[in-house]
Design a protein around this motif. Sequence first.
Motif, mmCIF file in Angstrom:
data_model
loop_
_atom_site.group_PDB
_atom_site.id
_atom_site.type_symbol
_atom_site.label_atom_id
_atom_site.label_comp_id
_atom_site.label_asym_id
_atom_site.label_seq_id
_atom_site.Cartn_x
_atom_site.Cartn_y
_atom_site.Cartn_z
ATOM 1 N N VAL A 56 -32.896 -19.843 9.523
ATOM 2 C CA VAL A 56 -32.372 -18.472 9.356
ATOM 3 C C VAL A 56 -33.203 -17.337 8.740
ATOM 4 O O VAL A 56 -34.149 -17.763 8.371
ATOM 5 C CB VAL A 56 -31.091 -18.510 8.593
ATOM 6 C CG1 VAL A 56 -29.968 -19.317 9.122
ATOM 7 C CG2 VAL A 56 -31.296 -18.704 6.910
ATOM 8 N N GLU A 57 -32.989 -15.920 9.071
ATOM 9 C CA GLU A 57 -33.651 -15.008 8.594
ATOM 10 C C GLU A 57 -32.774 -14.610 7.192
ATOM 11 O O GLU A 57 -31.710 -14.451 7.467
ATOM 12 C CB GLU A 57 -33.677 -14.008 9.498
ATOM 13 C CG GLU A 57 -34.502 -14.253 10.759
ATOM 14 C CD GLU A 57 -35.892 -13.476 10.823
ATOM 15 O OE1 GLU A 57 -36.175 -12.508 10.407
ATOM 16 O OE2 GLU A 57 -37.044 -14.292 11.333
ATOM 17 N N LEU A 58 -33.477 -14.199 6.298
ATOM 18 C CA LEU A 58 -32.796 -13.740 5.201
ATOM 19 C C LEU A 58 -32.280 -12.397 5.331
ATOM 20 O O LEU A 58 -33.162 -11.500 5.587
ATOM 21 C CB LEU A 58 -33.774 -13.724 3.851
ATOM 22 C CG LEU A 58 -33.976 -14.989 3.422
ATOM 23 C CD1 LEU A 58 -34.915 -14.758 1.966
ATOM 24 C CD2 LEU A 58 -32.846 -15.770 3.083
ATOM 25 N N SER A 59 -30.887 -12.070 4.989
ATOM 26 C CA SER A 59 -30.469 -10.849 5.269
ATOM 27 C C SER A 59 -30.250 -9.899 3.869
ATOM 28 O O SER A 59 -29.936 -8.746 3.774
ATOM 29 C CB SER A 59 -29.147 -10.718 5.787
ATOM 30 O OG SER A 59 -28.420 -11.519 5.405
ATOM 31 N N GLY A 60 -30.562 -10.978 2.800
ATOM 32 C CA GLY A 60 -30.384 -10.322 1.289
ATOM 33 C C GLY A 60 -30.666 -11.495 0.288
ATOM 34 O O GLY A 60 -30.914 -12.656 0.773
ATOM 35 N N ILE A 61 -31.024 -11.105 -0.923
ATOM 36 C CA ILE A 61 -31.173 -12.038 -2.077
ATOM 37 C C ILE A 61 -30.253 -11.800 -2.934
ATOM 38 O O ILE A 61 -30.291 -10.678 -3.423
ATOM 39 C CB ILE A 61 -32.750 -12.242 -2.367
ATOM 40 C CG1 ILE A 61 -33.540 -12.504 -1.244
ATOM 41 C CG2 ILE A 61 -33.145 -13.045 -3.643
ATOM 42 C CD1 ILE A 61 -35.072 -12.123 -1.436
ATOM 43 N N GLY A 62 -29.737 -12.963 -3.671
ATOM 44 C CA GLY A 62 -29.013 -12.689 -4.673
ATOM 45 C C GLY A 62 -29.373 -13.671 -5.747
ATOM 46 O O GLY A 62 -29.847 -14.620 -5.452
ATOM 47 N N ILE A 63 -29.361 -13.076 -7.176
ATOM 48 C CA ILE A 63 -29.972 -13.858 -8.189
ATOM 49 C C ILE A 63 -29.045 -13.948 -9.407
ATOM 50 O O ILE A 63 -28.301 -12.963 -9.705
ATOM 51 C CB ILE A 63 -31.201 -12.984 -8.717
ATOM 52 C CG1 ILE A 63 -32.260 -12.834 -7.902
ATOM 53 C CG2 ILE A 63 -31.911 -13.884 -9.684
ATOM 54 C CD1 ILE A 63 -33.431 -11.788 -8.310
ATOM 55 N N GLY A 64 -28.670 -15.219 -9.756
ATOM 56 C CA GLY A 64 -27.868 -15.515 -11.061
ATOM 57 C C GLY A 64 -28.934 -16.014 -12.261
ATOM 58 O O GLY A 64 -29.742 -16.786 -11.785
ATOM 59 N N SER A 65 -29.018 -15.606 -13.233
ATOM 60 C CA SER A 65 -29.893 -15.960 -14.205
ATOM 61 C C SER A 65 -29.415 -16.131 -15.570
ATOM 62 O O SER A 65 -28.375 -15.287 -15.905
ATOM 63 C CB SER A 65 -31.058 -15.008 -14.273
ATOM 64 O OG SER A 65 -32.059 -15.507 -15.415
ATOM 65 N N THR A 66 -29.804 -17.184 -16.279
ATOM 66 C CA THR A 66 -29.619 -17.338 -17.935
ATOM 67 C C THR A 66 -30.155 -15.919 -18.430
ATOM 68 O O THR A 66 -30.936 -15.228 -18.048
ATOM 69 C CB THR A 66 -30.261 -18.352 -18.411
ATOM 70 O OG1 THR A 66 -29.972 -18.392 -19.658
ATOM 71 C CG2 THR A 66 -31.427 -18.297 -18.218
#
Length: 308
Positions: A56-66
């Motif tokens: 796939v091609e990325l359409s966005g990036i989500g981040i969850g972090s401590t």
Amino acid sequence: MIGAVDIGGTKIAVGIVDDGGKVLSRTQAPSDPDRYGEGLSLIAQMLRETATQARVELSGIGIGSTGPVDPLRGQFGDVDFLPGWRGKNLVKDLAEIFNVGVALENDGDAAALAEAGWGAGRDRSRLIYVTVGTGIGGGMVFDGKLYRGVDGAHPEVGHHVVDSTGPECSCGFRGCWESLAAGPAMVTWLESHAPAGYPHRDGITARKICELAQEGDAVALQTVEHEAYYLGLGLANLINLFTPDAIVLSGSVMKSAPLFLDRIREVIGSGCRFVPAEKTQLTLASLGDDTNLIGAARVWHYRFGEPA
Ligand SMILES: [Zn+2]
């Protein structure tokens, strides 16, 4: 197709998550607490790899972090586990590399958004997500909106005090919910209450205690009773404060939820008389071990648009 990045104290998980919350590919690596630049290159490489794997091609990036992180500015705060990342802006840096929208939230908030959107919290207007493992964390989603504190701050459900004479907590208080009801508290309680010669004491873990309780071990059952009491007390406080439709329970300790739930409900029922506590459903999280990764993807949807 969203690239999801889950940053924990010891590891970084990266994956591709489709618009229904399904993980298509995933990989993980240890996090480098001191060198942000190395961490950034590693995350970019993992995103490219998992995207290729899922074709796939990325359409966005989500981040969850401590945490603590600043979700609105995209910056890392004074994260205990990642001293070298302080003040760095992963949102800006990944957006520059991939030229897509990037969003960041605290991992408890990310998981809460995932359970609210794709998991056990669907169709619940007022939802509190609580994870019980090595600590206690969570997030709150009210009427589809993630609850944020002042200046975007993340509320710490694990640090409300349930016994001011309890053990010291890293936050400065004594007897926080986390210090009395997270997994390590079960181990501490058993170690100080098991009779001399108790055969399972050495190297015991919360998970082992739950296994022993299932087999009927009396000391483990007492520990579970103690744990359930404090879990119940903290949940009762959340019900008194927020009267949510549902509390979604997650985390390693909650994998043994059947051991605790009856006693938890009993504790809640013994107080909470001025709110309709029986209407708050205690529900187990439904997204499994990938909740945090799925949550990271949901962060993008939450910020930039609902999934189709
Ligand atoms: Zn505390």
